[in-house]
Design an enzyme around this catalytic site. Sequence first.
Site, PDB file in Angstrom:
ATOM      1  N   GLU A  79     -18.584  18.199 -16.569  1.00 12.24           N
ATOM      2  CA  GLU A  79     -17.127  18.061 -16.509  1.00 12.24           C
ATOM      3  C   GLU A  79     -16.567  17.837 -17.907  1.00 12.24           C
ATOM      4  O   GLU A  79     -17.112  17.050 -18.675  1.00 12.24           O
ATOM      5  CB  GLU A  79     -16.685  16.859 -15.654  1.00 12.24           C
ATOM      6  CG  GLU A  79     -16.787  17.010 -14.168  1.00 12.24           C
ATOM      7  CD  GLU A  79     -16.192  15.793 -13.455  1.00 12.24           C
ATOM      8  OE1 GLU A  79     -15.258  15.170 -14.016  1.00 12.24           O
ATOM      9  OE2 GLU A  79     -16.657  15.455 -12.364  1.00 12.24           O
ATOM     10  N   GLU A  90      -4.615  13.085  -9.310  1.00 13.72           N
ATOM     11  CA  GLU A  90      -5.001  13.863 -10.488  1.00 13.72           C
ATOM     12  C   GLU A  90      -4.243  15.189 -10.592  1.00 13.72           C
ATOM     13  O   GLU A  90      -4.714  16.127 -11.228  1.00 13.72           O
ATOM     14  CB  GLU A  90      -6.515  14.106 -10.465  1.00 13.72           C
ATOM     15  CG  GLU A  90      -7.291  12.817 -10.661  1.00 13.72           C
ATOM     16  CD  GLU A  90      -8.789  13.041 -10.772  1.00 13.72           C
ATOM     17  OE1 GLU A  90      -9.348  12.714 -11.846  1.00 13.72           O
ATOM     18  OE2 GLU A  90      -9.397  13.527  -9.810  1.00 13.72           O
ATOM     19  N   LYS A  91      -3.055  15.252 -10.029  1.00 14.91           N
ATOM     20  CA  LYS A  91      -2.296  16.513 -10.083  1.00 14.91           C
ATOM     21  C   LYS A  91      -1.815  16.858 -11.480  1.00 14.91           C
ATOM     22  O   LYS A  91      -1.479  18.004 -11.754  1.00 14.91           O
ATOM     23  CB  LYS A  91      -1.118  16.471  -9.104  1.00 14.91           C
ATOM     24  CG  LYS A  91      -0.131  15.348  -9.295  1.00 14.91           C
ATOM     25  CD  LYS A  91       0.963  15.404  -8.220  1.00 14.91           C
ATOM     26  CE  LYS A  91       1.842  14.159  -8.228  1.00 14.91           C
ATOM     27  NZ  LYS A  91       1.110  12.978  -7.693  1.00 14.91           N
ATOM     28  N   PHE A  92      -1.771  15.866 -12.393  1.00  9.24           N
ATOM     29  CA  PHE A  92      -1.377  16.163 -13.770  1.00  9.24           C
ATOM     30  C   PHE A  92      -2.581  16.308 -14.698  1.00  9.24           C
ATOM     31  O   PHE A  92      -2.418  16.400 -15.911  1.00  9.24           O
ATOM     32  CB  PHE A  92      -0.419  15.089 -14.294  1.00  9.24           C
ATOM     33  CG  PHE A  92       0.895  15.067 -13.545  1.00  9.24           C
ATOM     34  CD1 PHE A  92       1.718  16.184 -13.518  1.00  9.24           C
ATOM     35  CD2 PHE A  92       1.282  13.944 -12.839  1.00  9.24           C
ATOM     36  CE1 PHE A  92       2.915  16.173 -12.829  1.00  9.24           C
ATOM     37  CE2 PHE A  92       2.480  13.919 -12.138  1.00  9.24           C
ATOM     38  CZ  PHE A  92       3.298  15.037 -12.132  1.00  9.24           C
ATOM     39  N   HIS A  93      -3.785  16.308 -14.112  1.00 13.82           N
ATOM     40  CA  HIS A  93      -4.996  16.587 -14.877  1.00 13.82           C
ATOM     41  C   HIS A  93      -5.138  18.096 -14.996  1.00 13.82           C
ATOM     42  O   HIS A  93      -5.011  18.824 -14.023  1.00 13.82           O
ATOM     43  CB  HIS A  93      -6.201  15.985 -14.139  1.00 13.82           C
ATOM     44  CG  HIS A  93      -7.476  15.974 -14.926  1.00 13.82           C
ATOM     45  ND1 HIS A  93      -8.125  17.132 -15.313  1.00 13.82           N
ATOM     46  CD2 HIS A  93      -8.229  14.946 -15.383  1.00 13.82           C
ATOM     47  CE1 HIS A  93      -9.232  16.814 -15.969  1.00 13.82           C
ATOM     48  NE2 HIS A  93      -9.306  15.498 -16.034  1.00 13.82           N
ATOM     49  N   TRP A 130      -5.079  10.113 -17.119  1.00 16.29           N
ATOM     50  CA  TRP A 130      -5.364   8.703 -16.895  1.00 16.29           C
ATOM     51  C   TRP A 130      -5.293   7.859 -18.160  1.00 16.29           C
ATOM     52  O   TRP A 130      -5.513   6.659 -18.108  1.00 16.29           O
ATOM     53  CB  TRP A 130      -6.747   8.544 -16.247  1.00 16.29           C
ATOM     54  CG  TRP A 130      -7.799   9.437 -16.830  1.00 16.29           C
ATOM     55  CD1 TRP A 130      -8.187  10.672 -16.373  1.00 16.29           C
ATOM     56  CD2 TRP A 130      -8.601   9.186 -17.995  1.00 16.29           C
ATOM     57  NE1 TRP A 130      -9.169  11.205 -17.175  1.00 16.29           N
ATOM     58  CE2 TRP A 130      -9.449  10.310 -18.168  1.00 16.29           C
ATOM     59  CE3 TRP A 130      -8.682   8.122 -18.895  1.00 16.29           C
ATOM     60  CZ2 TRP A 130     -10.369  10.396 -19.218  1.00 16.29           C
ATOM     61  CZ3 TRP A 130      -9.596   8.203 -19.928  1.00 16.29           C
ATOM     62  CH2 TRP A 130     -10.420   9.336 -20.079  1.00 16.29           C
ATOM     63  N   ARG A 132     -11.177   5.902  -4.648  1.00 17.39           N
ATOM     64  CA  ARG A 132     -12.536   6.437  -4.609  1.00 17.39           C
ATOM     65  C   ARG A 132     -13.478   5.373  -5.141  1.00 17.39           C
ATOM     66  O   ARG A 132     -13.072   4.442  -5.841  1.00 17.39           O
ATOM     67  CB  ARG A 132     -12.650   7.694  -5.466  1.00 17.39           C
ATOM     68  CG  ARG A 132     -12.477   7.435  -6.959  1.00 17.39           C
ATOM     69  CD  ARG A 132     -12.832   8.656  -7.780  1.00 17.39           C
ATOM     70  NE  ARG A 132     -12.867   8.318  -9.210  1.00 17.39           N
ATOM     71  CZ  ARG A 132     -13.310   9.143 -10.154  1.00 17.39           C
ATOM     72  NH1 ARG A 132     -13.756  10.327  -9.827  1.00 17.39           N
ATOM     73  NH2 ARG A 132     -13.307   8.776 -11.415  1.00 17.39           N
ATOM     74  N   ASN A 152     -20.899  10.579  -7.417  1.00 22.60           N
ATOM     75  CA  ASN A 152     -20.061  11.043  -8.527  1.00 22.60           C
ATOM     76  C   ASN A 152     -19.791   9.888  -9.479  1.00 22.60           C
ATOM     77  O   ASN A 152     -19.275   8.849  -9.058  1.00 22.60           O
ATOM     78  CB  ASN A 152     -18.721  11.583  -8.015  1.00 22.60           C
ATOM     79  CG  ASN A 152     -17.881  12.195  -9.109  1.00 22.60           C
ATOM     80  OD1 ASN A 152     -18.200  13.275  -9.597  1.00 22.60           O
ATOM     81  ND2 ASN A 152     -16.815  11.524  -9.511  1.00 22.60           N
ATOM     82  N   GLU A 153     -20.207  10.061 -10.737  1.00 20.64           N
ATOM     83  CA  GLU A 153     -19.899   9.081 -11.783  1.00 20.64           C
ATOM     84  C   GLU A 153     -20.167   7.647 -11.325  1.00 20.64           C
ATOM     85  O   GLU A 153     -19.268   6.804 -11.258  1.00 20.64           O
ATOM     86  CB  GLU A 153     -18.448   9.238 -12.244  1.00 20.64           C
ATOM     87  CG  GLU A 153     -18.173  10.582 -12.895  1.00 20.64           C
ATOM     88  CD  GLU A 153     -16.727  10.797 -13.279  1.00 20.64           C
ATOM     89  OE1 GLU A 153     -16.443  11.721 -14.063  1.00 20.64           O
ATOM     90  OE2 GLU A 153     -15.846  10.038 -12.780  1.00 20.64           O
TER      91      GLU A 153
END
Length: 504
Positions: free
Chosen positions: A312, A360-363, A320, A114, A152-153
């Site tokens: 957020e 980001e599946k472990f976020h 991360w 991204r 975004n950011e």
Amino acid sequence: MPETNPQSRTGLAFGGDYNPEQWPEAVWSEDVRLMREAGVTMVSVGIFSWALLEPAPGVYEFGWLDRVLDLLHENGIRVDLGTPTVAPPAWFYREHPEALPVTADGTRHAFGSRGAICHSNTHYRAAAASITTRLATRYADHPALALWHVHNEYGVPVSACYCESCAAHFRRWLADAHGTVEALNEAWGTAFWGQHYTGFDQVDPPRATPTVGNPAQALDYRRFADATMRENFVAERDILHRLAPGVPVTTNFMTALSQCDSVDYWAWGREVDLVTNDHYLMTDGRRTHVNLAMAADLTRSVAGGAPWLLLEHSTSGVNWQPRNPAKAPGQMARNSLSHVARGSEGALFFQWRQSRRGAEKFHSSMLPHAGTDSRVWREVVELGSTIGALAPVAGTRTVADVAVLWDWHSWWAQNLQWRPSEDHDARERADTFYEALYDRHLTVDFAHPEGDLSAYPLVVVPALYLMTEAAADNLRRYVESGGTLLVSYFSGIVDEHDAVHEGP
């Protein structure tokens, strides 16, 4: 100016990023049912959806987004609608590979993450304007729309590109900033190491060199990269203002994270209708509750003291950092309410439903992999009830006791190469002074060095390495008017061009 509180009719905002495109449509009804159970009042939608909204050049598929927004509206949930310009589609890069950013050593990034954007690229700018126009035209009057969320950011993960398009853009920016090449030579001290220029066409970005390059050139390039990103934000914002008047426009800041030290949020705060912030705790041994307060105070200060919004943060661990521990019971509520207590108009998270795929599946999320039979979910529901009960505090303001000076340009300059010691860290000084004030129960505003300081009995200056003459005069007037000024070491060393101030 548009109404800056997207929840002005309903109290504080509670919710998070909602990415229904990651899930079968059959899941959406369950999502919305559980959102209502949790007390969700607003979600962010569409931030990474460009490839689905425009699957081929000029081919648009808005049906799925229509159904999502209608479903949310039917259930009383308002929408922070994203322009998806942080993640152009694969087809765009296939047509315009030169829009991928280039590093200082000449490496061109590839598609597949991204934020891989050259912000000077004219094709990117045109495509971003086009998709933003399409979204604004279609959804300006949608009753769910509460807020526009551009990009975004900004600055994460790429702020500066060093390609030839950026080189040409940088030369134009320098000509506007300095006027003449003679003025540029003076500002950059090009007499040192034989770097004298006789025309702007000879100037390149600060690419990889055999040894340390010109620090004033590197500092100006930080300014240029920040200004270029801001130009793109303003272009999208103006489209949205024109086509959807009355709807506030924001982009999510990351004011207190070192990962986003490439952005001058004092300048950006003047361009958004509502200051919003993303905040993630660093699990490196710091007193995290102090870091929470500092992030909130800095964001409120960027907003000029006006109400702002935590757009957020995380319900539990992130994914991360080197080590990502889960939050202890009650910590999520503490984090959220700490921001509300310091001016946020609510608390939103990344994200609603935890991803099964992708980076980001472990976020953590509001609805975790474990589902509703989990501590995280129960705490989310409890927090939603608490946020709902705090509706009367919406629109209130925080009054500070002391000001701490903060300047991203000084931070950029101090972090350039070949400073007196790598052990000296401007952020460490700011953290230390803030912690001392926090422990004395003093509420802090952060202030620009050239800003109005008259309201504060005490102003603290932690390692303001770069100090303009205007800032020095401002501090002198403050003291002459009876203010108390505390100045730490390594302050007032250089001017805005990283040139050491002349002695008395």
